[in-house]
Design a protein around this motif. Structure first.
Motif, PDB file in Angstrom:
ATOM      1  N   GLU A  20     112.442 -26.828 119.550  1.00 24.95           N
ATOM      2  CA  GLU A  20     112.586 -27.896 118.517  1.00 24.95           C
ATOM      3  C   GLU A  20     111.275 -28.213 117.885  1.00 24.95           C
ATOM      4  OE1 GLU A  20     115.087 -29.771 117.703  1.00 24.95           O
ATOM      5  OE2 GLU A  20     116.013 -28.408 118.973  1.00 24.95           O
ATOM      6  N   GLN A  21     109.980 -27.687 118.639  1.00 30.32           N
ATOM      7  CA  GLN A  21     108.490 -27.936 117.889  1.00 30.32           C
ATOM      8  C   GLN A  21     108.518 -26.844 116.860  1.00 30.32           C
ATOM      9  OE1 GLN A  21     105.542 -28.214 120.819  1.00 30.32           O
ATOM     10  NE2 GLN A  21     104.103 -28.388 119.117  1.00 30.32           N
ATOM     11  N   ILE A  22     109.099 -26.011 117.135  1.00 26.25           N
ATOM     12  CA  ILE A  22     108.883 -24.602 116.216  1.00 26.25           C
ATOM     13  C   ILE A  22     109.598 -24.925 114.994  1.00 26.25           C
ATOM     14  CG2 ILE A  22     109.547 -22.330 115.941  1.00 26.25           C
ATOM     15  CD1 ILE A  22     108.945 -21.694 118.668  1.00 26.25           C
ATOM     16  N   LYS A  23     110.900 -25.554 115.112  1.00 23.68           N
ATOM     17  CA  LYS A  23     111.689 -25.770 113.948  1.00 23.68           C
ATOM     18  C   LYS A  23     111.013 -26.837 113.097  1.00 23.68           C
ATOM     19  CE  LYS A  23     115.674 -26.867 115.905  1.00 23.68           C
ATOM     20  NZ  LYS A  23     117.137 -27.337 116.200  1.00 23.68           N
ATOM     21  N   SER A  24     110.293 -27.834 113.783  1.00 22.66           N
ATOM     22  CA  SER A  24     109.713 -28.882 112.862  1.00 22.66           C
ATOM     23  C   SER A  24     108.455 -28.591 112.537  1.00 22.66           C
ATOM     24  CB  SER A  24     109.793 -30.319 113.797  1.00 22.66           C
ATOM     25  OG  SER A  24     108.858 -30.037 114.844  1.00 22.66           O
ATOM     26  N   ASP A  25     107.499 -27.827 113.256  1.00 15.97           N
ATOM     27  CA  ASP A  25     106.226 -27.420 112.819  1.00 15.97           C
ATOM     28  C   ASP A  25     106.152 -26.201 112.121  1.00 15.97           C
ATOM     29  OD1 ASP A  25     105.619 -29.760 114.314  1.00 15.97           O
ATOM     30  OD2 ASP A  25     104.804 -28.665 115.924  1.00 15.97           O
ATOM     31  N   SER A  26     106.978 -25.271 112.374  1.00 18.08           N
ATOM     32  CA  SER A  26     107.013 -24.066 111.597  1.00 18.08           C
ATOM     33  C   SER A  26     108.317 -23.307 111.184  1.00 18.08           C
ATOM     34  CB  SER A  26     106.079 -22.990 112.492  1.00 18.08           C
ATOM     35  OG  SER A  26     105.967 -21.974 112.005  1.00 18.08           O
ATOM     36  N   PRO A  27     108.906 -24.132 110.196  1.00 16.13           N
ATOM     37  CA  PRO A  27     110.371 -23.626 110.138  1.00 16.13           C
ATOM     38  C   PRO A  27     110.406 -22.235 109.655  1.00 16.13           C
ATOM     39  CG  PRO A  27     109.503 -25.700 108.558  1.00 16.13           C
ATOM     40  CD  PRO A  27     108.408 -25.084 109.510  1.00 16.13           C
ATOM     41  N   ALA A  58     108.858 -19.759 110.869  1.00 17.46           N
ATOM     42  CA  ALA A  58     108.829 -19.044 112.082  1.00 17.46           C
ATOM     43  C   ALA A  58     110.292 -19.231 112.817  1.00 17.46           C
ATOM     44  CB  ALA A  58     107.940 -19.566 113.185  1.00 17.46           C
ATOM     45  N   ALA A  59     110.813 -20.215 112.526  1.00 12.92           N
ATOM     46  CA  ALA A  59     112.343 -20.615 113.143  1.00 12.92           C
ATOM     47  C   ALA A  59     113.277 -19.797 112.620  1.00 12.92           C
ATOM     48  CB  ALA A  59     112.471 -22.072 113.179  1.00 12.92           C
ATOM     49  N   GLU A  60     113.101 -19.500 111.258  1.00 16.47           N
ATOM     50  CA  GLU A  60     113.945 -18.813 110.324  1.00 16.47           C
ATOM     51  C   GLU A  60     113.920 -17.207 110.621  1.00 16.47           C
ATOM     52  OE1 GLU A  60     116.173 -20.016 107.558  1.00 16.47           O
ATOM     53  OE2 GLU A  60     115.590 -22.018 108.671  1.00 16.47           O
ATOM     54  N   GLU A  61     113.019 -16.975 111.119  1.00 16.14           N
ATOM     55  CA  GLU A  61     112.542 -15.482 111.234  1.00 16.14           C
ATOM     56  C   GLU A  61     113.071 -15.388 112.886  1.00 16.14           C
ATOM     57  OE1 GLU A  61     108.870 -12.758 112.644  1.00 16.14           O
ATOM     58  OE2 GLU A  61     108.462 -14.279 110.888  1.00 16.14           O
ATOM     59  N   GLU A  62     112.925 -16.165 113.875  1.00  9.01           N
ATOM     60  CA  GLU A  62     113.776 -16.079 114.978  1.00  9.01           C
ATOM     61  C   GLU A  62     115.171 -15.818 114.839  1.00  9.01           C
ATOM     62  OE1 GLU A  62     112.488 -15.322 117.923  1.00  9.01           O
ATOM     63  OE2 GLU A  62     110.529 -15.679 117.131  1.00  9.01           O
ATOM     64  N   ALA A  98     115.026 -17.597 125.547  1.00 14.81           N
ATOM     65  CA  ALA A  98     114.605 -17.876 127.218  1.00 14.81           C
ATOM     66  C   ALA A  98     113.745 -16.101 127.062  1.00 14.81           C
ATOM     67  CB  ALA A  98     115.351 -17.958 128.040  1.00 14.81           C
ATOM     68  N   THR A  99     114.621 -15.161 126.657  1.00 18.10           N
ATOM     69  CA  THR A  99     113.727 -13.846 126.809  1.00 18.10           C
ATOM     70  C   THR A  99     112.371 -13.904 126.326  1.00 18.10           C
ATOM     71  OG1 THR A  99     114.603 -12.891 124.831  1.00 18.10           O
ATOM     72  CG2 THR A  99     115.953 -12.646 126.858  1.00 18.10           C
ATOM     73  N   GLN A 100     111.997 -14.803 125.336  1.00 15.44           N
ATOM     74  CA  GLN A 100     110.768 -14.673 124.641  1.00 15.44           C
ATOM     75  C   GLN A 100     109.847 -15.844 125.086  1.00 15.44           C
ATOM     76  OE1 GLN A 100     110.806 -13.969 120.471  1.00 15.44           O
ATOM     77  NE2 GLN A 100     113.039 -14.037 120.544  1.00 15.44           N
ATOM     78  N   SER A 101     110.497 -16.400 126.458  1.00 11.74           N
ATOM     79  CA  SER A 101     109.771 -17.504 126.802  1.00 11.74           C
ATOM     80  C   SER A 101     109.748 -18.907 126.204  1.00 11.74           C
ATOM     81  CB  SER A 101     108.397 -17.134 127.566  1.00 11.74           C
ATOM     82  OG  SER A 101     108.455 -16.167 128.417  1.00 11.74           O
ATOM     83  N   ILE A 102     110.536 -19.107 125.356  1.00 11.90           N
ATOM     84  CA  ILE A 102     110.699 -20.298 124.300  1.00 11.90           C
ATOM     85  C   ILE A 102     111.802 -21.348 125.082  1.00 11.90           C
ATOM     86  CG2 ILE A 102     111.257 -21.248 122.140  1.00 11.90           C
ATOM     87  CD1 ILE A 102     110.666 -18.472 121.160  1.00 11.90           C
ATOM     88  N   THR A 103     111.152 -22.540 125.572  1.00 14.16           N
ATOM     89  CA  THR A 103     111.877 -23.424 126.082  1.00 14.16           C
ATOM     90  C   THR A 103     112.844 -24.548 124.836  1.00 14.16           C
ATOM     91  OG1 THR A 103     109.979 -25.119 125.879  1.00 14.16           O
ATOM     92  CG2 THR A 103     110.398 -23.813 128.017  1.00 14.16           C
ATOM     93  N   ARG A 135     124.956 -20.278 123.195  1.00 13.15           N
ATOM     94  CA  ARG A 135     124.563 -19.894 124.513  1.00 13.15           C
ATOM     95  C   ARG A 135     123.820 -18.575 124.532  1.00 13.15           C
ATOM     96  NH1 ARG A 135     124.289 -22.897 127.935  1.00 13.15           N
ATOM     97  NH2 ARG A 135     125.844 -24.381 128.757  1.00 13.15           N
ATOM     98  N   GLU A 136     124.044 -17.666 123.599  1.00 14.70           N
ATOM     99  CA  GLU A 136     123.483 -16.493 123.555  1.00 14.70           C
ATOM    100  C   GLU A 136     122.316 -16.678 122.877  1.00 14.70           C
ATOM    101  OE1 GLU A 136     126.406 -16.866 122.935  1.00 14.70           O
ATOM    102  OE2 GLU A 136     127.712 -15.226 124.007  1.00 14.70           O
ATOM    103  N   PHE A 137     122.110 -17.406 121.798  1.00  9.00           N
ATOM    104  CA  PHE A 137     120.916 -17.839 121.343  1.00  9.00           C
ATOM    105  C   PHE A 137     119.807 -18.441 122.052  1.00  9.00           C
ATOM    106  CE2 PHE A 137     117.979 -20.394 118.350  1.00  9.00           C
ATOM    107  CZ  PHE A 137     117.484 -19.337 117.678  1.00  9.00           C
ATOM    108  N   ILE A 138     120.321 -19.345 123.160  1.00 10.65           N
ATOM    109  CA  ILE A 138     119.541 -19.889 124.175  1.00 10.65           C
ATOM    110  C   ILE A 138     118.837 -18.851 125.179  1.00 10.65           C
ATOM    111  CG2 ILE A 138     119.597 -21.266 126.263  1.00 10.65           C
ATOM    112  CD1 ILE A 138     121.501 -23.079 124.613  1.00 10.65           C
ATOM    113  N   ASN A 139     119.646 -17.837 125.453  1.00 10.77           N
ATOM    114  CA  ASN A 139     119.339 -16.811 126.164  1.00 10.77           C
ATOM    115  C   ASN A 139     118.405 -15.798 125.524  1.00 10.77           C
ATOM    116  OD1 ASN A 139     120.964 -17.617 128.319  1.00 10.77           O
ATOM    117  ND2 ASN A 139     122.539 -16.314 127.784  1.00 10.77           N
ATOM    118  N   PHE A 140     118.562 -15.676 124.146  1.00  9.53           N
ATOM    119  CA  PHE A 140     117.561 -14.962 123.324  1.00  9.53           C
ATOM    120  C   PHE A 140     116.095 -15.551 123.322  1.00  9.53           C
ATOM    121  CE2 PHE A 140     115.824 -14.988 119.089  1.00  9.53           C
ATOM    122  CZ  PHE A 140     115.262 -13.332 118.878  1.00  9.53           C
TER     123      PHE A 140
END
Length: 159
Positions: A33-40, A42-46, A23-28, A16-21
């Motif tokens: 899911e797209q970031i994880k598949s297209d740019s792993p 960037a996902a790791e960095e988040e 959301a604070t960056q305006s990531i739905t 839940r906290e990660f989802i809120n995190f």
């Protein structure tokens, strides 16, 4: 990354906290899911940024740490300006402080020459949270300080 990435289990607990995190960056959710598949990368960095934020919040609140092994206890009190340490070493190879029996032996013999008790105070480095984190990485666990206070009362009185 300043600290260490949270484990998979920790991340699941903090879902839940990660989802809120995000959301604070305006990531739905769909964008995530797209970031994880297209740019792993960037996902790791988040995930790393989120992990550091969680660690910062936890470490800011840490007041007591304990690192107990078979023959030693290191009890830390983290004050605003320094770390106070009560270090105990048992000189009886038959005693394991990590067992109930070993701890009971210790409580009866802590004032004998079979046990060394030392105290120390160390000023934090420029990064107090990093100092706390390093102790945790070396095996210390966060506590409420009951054992530290017991020693403080038994050995030093109120300072």
């Amino acid at each position: 990354m300043k600290y260490r990435r949270l484990t998979k289990e920790q991340l699941e607990e903090l879902h839940r906290e990660f989802i809120n995190f995000l959301a604070t960056q305006s990531i739905t959710a769909a964008e995530w899911e797209q970031i994880k598949s297209d740019s792993p990368a960037a996902a790791e960095e988040e995930i790393d940024i989120f992990s550091d934020l969680i660690w910062e919040g936890v470490l800011r609140k840490v007041e007591y740490l304990e690192n107990i092994s078979a023959d030693q206890m290191h009890l830390f009190r983290m004050t605003d300006k320094d770390m106070k340490l009560i270090a105990i070493r048992v000189h009886n190879p038959d005693v394991d402080l990590m067992t109930t029996g070993g701890f009971e032996w210790f409580k009866k013999h802590f004032m004998t020459d079979m046990v060394d008790i030392m105290t120390a105070t160390k000023t934090y480095s420029a990064d107090r949270n990093k100092d706390k984190f390093e102790l945790i990485e070396k095996g210390a666990v966060i506590t409420k300080g009951k054992l530290y206070h017991w020693f403080e009362e038994m050995m030093m009185g109120d300072e």
